[in-house]
Design a protein around this motif. Structure first.
Motif, PDB file in Angstrom:
ATOM      1  N   MET A   1      20.140  10.187   3.095  1.00 19.79           N
ATOM      2  CA  MET A   1      19.523   9.822   1.834  1.00 19.79           C
ATOM      3  C   MET A   1      18.307   8.895   2.070  1.00 19.79           C
ATOM      4  O   MET A   1      17.267   9.054   1.443  1.00 19.79           O
ATOM      5  CB  MET A   1      20.561   9.103   0.941  1.00 19.79           C
ATOM      6  CG  MET A   1      20.007   8.676  -0.425  1.00 19.79           C
ATOM      7  SD  MET A   1      19.468  10.101  -1.434  1.00 19.79           S
ATOM      8  CE  MET A   1      21.068  10.851  -1.767  1.00 19.79           C
ATOM      9  N   SER A   2      18.557   7.924   3.008  1.00 18.91           N
ATOM     10  CA  SER A   2      17.455   6.989   3.272  1.00 18.91           C
ATOM     11  C   SER A   2      16.264   7.700   3.889  1.00 18.91           C
ATOM     12  O   SER A   2      15.108   7.388   3.574  1.00 18.91           O
ATOM     13  CB  SER A   2      17.942   5.873   4.218  1.00 18.91           C
ATOM     14  OG  SER A   2      18.382   6.435   5.437  1.00 18.91           O
ATOM     15  N   ILE A   3      16.558   8.654   4.742  1.00 22.98           N
ATOM     16  CA  ILE A   3      15.455   9.400   5.364  1.00 22.98           C
ATOM     17  C   ILE A   3      14.709  10.167   4.309  1.00 22.98           C
ATOM     18  O   ILE A   3      13.477  10.253   4.285  1.00 22.98           O
ATOM     19  CB  ILE A   3      15.972  10.319   6.476  1.00 22.98           C
ATOM     20  CG1 ILE A   3      16.555   9.452   7.620  1.00 22.98           C
ATOM     21  CG2 ILE A   3      14.899  11.237   7.014  1.00 22.98           C
ATOM     22  CD1 ILE A   3      17.251  10.291   8.695  1.00 22.98           C
ATOM     23  N   THR A   4      15.430  10.787   3.348  1.00 25.52           N
ATOM     24  CA  THR A   4      14.807  11.600   2.302  1.00 25.52           C
ATOM     25  C   THR A   4      13.926  10.727   1.416  1.00 25.52           C
ATOM     26  O   THR A   4      12.796  11.084   1.074  1.00 25.52           O
ATOM     27  CB  THR A   4      15.882  12.299   1.459  1.00 25.52           C
ATOM     28  OG1 THR A   4      16.701  13.071   2.348  1.00 25.52           O
ATOM     29  CG2 THR A   4      15.277  13.196   0.411  1.00 25.52           C
ATOM     30  N   LEU A   5      14.439   9.527   1.051  1.00 24.85           N
ATOM     31  CA  LEU A   5      13.651   8.633   0.229  1.00 24.85           C
ATOM     32  C   LEU A   5      12.398   8.176   0.959  1.00 24.85           C
ATOM     33  O   LEU A   5      11.320   8.051   0.360  1.00 24.85           O
ATOM     34  CB  LEU A   5      14.501   7.417  -0.175  1.00 24.85           C
ATOM     35  CG  LEU A   5      15.670   7.718  -1.157  1.00 24.85           C
ATOM     36  CD1 LEU A   5      16.486   6.460  -1.402  1.00 24.85           C
ATOM     37  CD2 LEU A   5      15.120   8.242  -2.477  1.00 24.85           C
ATOM     38  N   SER A   6      12.532   7.923   2.243  1.00 21.42           N
ATOM     39  CA  SER A   6      11.371   7.502   3.011  1.00 21.42           C
ATOM     40  C   SER A   6      10.316   8.589   3.050  1.00 21.42           C
ATOM     41  O   SER A   6       9.128   8.335   2.906  1.00 21.42           O
ATOM     42  CB  SER A   6      11.795   7.098   4.431  1.00 21.42           C
ATOM     43  OG  SER A   6      10.680   6.750   5.208  1.00 21.42           O
ATOM     44  N   VAL A   7      10.764   9.841   3.248  1.00 22.26           N
ATOM     45  CA  VAL A   7       9.811  10.953   3.304  1.00 22.26           C
ATOM     46  C   VAL A   7       9.125  11.120   1.956  1.00 22.26           C
ATOM     47  O   VAL A   7       7.906  11.332   1.873  1.00 22.26           O
ATOM     48  CB  VAL A   7      10.537  12.242   3.746  1.00 22.26           C
ATOM     49  CG1 VAL A   7       9.621  13.451   3.582  1.00 22.26           C
ATOM     50  CG2 VAL A   7      10.992  12.118   5.190  1.00 22.26           C
ATOM     51  N   LEU A   8       9.879  11.014   0.846  1.00 22.26           N
ATOM     52  CA  LEU A   8       9.287  11.164  -0.484  1.00 22.26           C
ATOM     53  C   LEU A   8       8.278  10.053  -0.744  1.00 22.26           C
ATOM     54  O   LEU A   8       7.218  10.263  -1.339  1.00 22.26           O
ATOM     55  CB  LEU A   8      10.387  11.170  -1.555  1.00 22.26           C
ATOM     56  CG  LEU A   8      11.328  12.398  -1.552  1.00 22.26           C
ATOM     57  CD1 LEU A   8      12.438  12.225  -2.608  1.00 22.26           C
ATOM     58  CD2 LEU A   8      10.545  13.679  -1.844  1.00 22.26           C
ATOM     59  N   LEU A   9       8.617   8.829  -0.344  1.00 17.12           N
ATOM     60  CA  LEU A   9       7.706   7.705  -0.561  1.00 17.12           C
ATOM     61  C   LEU A   9       6.394   7.913   0.193  1.00 17.12           C
ATOM     62  O   LEU A   9       5.311   7.697  -0.351  1.00 17.12           O
ATOM     63  CB  LEU A   9       8.374   6.398  -0.116  1.00 17.12           C
ATOM     64  CG  LEU A   9       7.531   5.123  -0.307  1.00 17.12           C
ATOM     65  CD1 LEU A   9       7.161   4.942  -1.788  1.00 17.12           C
ATOM     66  CD2 LEU A   9       8.304   3.899   0.197  1.00 17.12           C
ATOM     67  N   HIS A  10       6.495   8.358   1.435  1.00 18.26           N
ATOM     68  CA  HIS A  10       5.285   8.598   2.206  1.00 18.26           C
ATOM     69  C   HIS A  10       4.461   9.742   1.615  1.00 18.26           C
ATOM     70  O   HIS A  10       3.227   9.700   1.620  1.00 18.26           O
ATOM     71  CB  HIS A  10       5.623   8.907   3.674  1.00 18.26           C
ATOM     72  CG  HIS A  10       6.017   7.682   4.473  1.00 18.26           C
ATOM     73  ND1 HIS A  10       7.276   7.119   4.417  1.00 18.26           N
ATOM     74  CD2 HIS A  10       5.280   6.888   5.308  1.00 18.26           C
ATOM     75  CE1 HIS A  10       7.331   6.066   5.203  1.00 18.26           C
ATOM     76  NE2 HIS A  10       6.092   5.891   5.777  1.00 18.26           N
ATOM     77  N   ALA A  11       5.155  10.775   1.097  1.00 19.00           N
ATOM     78  CA  ALA A  11       4.429  11.899   0.499  1.00 19.00           C
ATOM     79  C   ALA A  11       3.697  11.445  -0.737  1.00 19.00           C
ATOM     80  O   ALA A  11       2.561  11.855  -1.007  1.00 19.00           O
ATOM     81  CB  ALA A  11       5.417  13.034   0.173  1.00 19.00           C
ATOM     82  N   ALA A  12       4.312  10.567  -1.546  1.00 18.02           N
ATOM     83  CA  ALA A  12       3.663  10.078  -2.755  1.00 18.02           C
ATOM     84  C   ALA A  12       2.424   9.259  -2.399  1.00 18.02           C
ATOM     85  O   ALA A  12       1.376   9.349  -3.038  1.00 18.02           O
ATOM     86  CB  ALA A  12       4.649   9.242  -3.577  1.00 18.02           C
TER      87      ALA A  12
END
Length: 257
Positions: A1-12
């Motif tokens: 989950m943390s990895i997914t949130l990190s990836v989404l944050l960087h994409a934004a």
């Protein structure tokens, strides 16, 4: 989950950056303007229009005229200073020339004194050498005169000795010596009548015998040895009647019979 949130944050974040870059690159649209129609006319043909007063032409900046010319007092002071500097320079030059002349004179005087001292020393040495040579010549002359006197004295003594030996005094002295040897001779049994031997006798002043050799002799060995011993027993030999007859080396014809 943390990895997914990190990836989404960087994409934004990347999307926001890309959007901002696109807005910056696109130029803004110009605002719409209204169309105005106009016609150019001469201002003098329009009444009531005040003409502007023409501006005066720009003035050039004043040229630099430099420092003011010196006053007569300043010129006089400058001339006095120049004269003083020239006088000081001339005084220094004169002092330097006088110093150089004094040094040259002192050097010349020292050189002359050195030459005079060298000449004086050379004269003294020459005079001393001359005196030494003269003294040596006098000594040589005195020595030569002394040698000549000694030679003349020796010749005179030799002449007197020859005269004395030629006279009867020499024969008398030799007879005395032979008689003393005969008295000291111990005749060996082998001695026969008619013995005759030539004796070579060396003596010193005072008559002491230092050496004896037998020359021609008609005796045997015992006779020769007995005669040699007799010479030593007869020492010291009789003194000559005349000192001029003395001879270190005597030849005595020994005939005991």
């Amino acid at each position: 989950m943390s990895i997914t949130l990190s990836v989404l944050l960087h994409a934004a974040l990347l999307g926001a950056l890309a959007y901002g870059w696109l807005l910056f690159r696109r130029p803004p649209q110009p605002a719409p303007t209204l169309a105005i129609e106009a016609r150019v006319v001469d201002a003098r043909s329009v009444r009531g229009v005040v003409q502007p007063t023409p501006a005066p032409p720009p003035q050039a900046p004043p040229e630099s005229v430099g420092p003011p010319p010196p006053t007569p007092e300043e010129l006089s002071q400058r001339e006095q200073q120049r004269q003083q500097e020239e006088a000081a320079a001339a005084e220094q030059q004169r002092a330097a020339e006088e110093k150089a002349a004094a040094e040259a004179a002192a050097a010349a005087a020292a050189a002359a004194e050195a030459r005079a001292a060298a000449e004086r020393k050379a004269r003294e040495q020459a005079e001393a050498q001359k005196r030494a040579e003269e003294k040596q010549r006098q000594a040589e002359a005195q020595e030569q005169a002394q040698r000549e006197q000694d030679l003349q004295r020796d010749l005179a003594a030799e002449e007197e000795a020859k005269k004395a030996r030629a006279g009867p005094a020499l024969a008398s002295w030799q007879a005395q010596i032979a008689a003393k040897i005969n008295r000291a001779w111990l005749r060996p049994p082998t001695a026969r009548p008619g013995i005759e031997c030539m004796l070579n006798v060396t003596q010193v002043p005072g008559g002491e015998v230092t050496e004896v050799t037998i020359g021609a002799c008609n005796g045997d060995q015992a006779v020769r040895e007995s005669i040699e011993a007799a010479v030593y027993r007869a020492s010291p030999l009789p003194a000559p009647p005349d000192p001029a007859l003395f001879d270190r080396h005597l030849r005595i014809d020994f005939k005991p019979d």
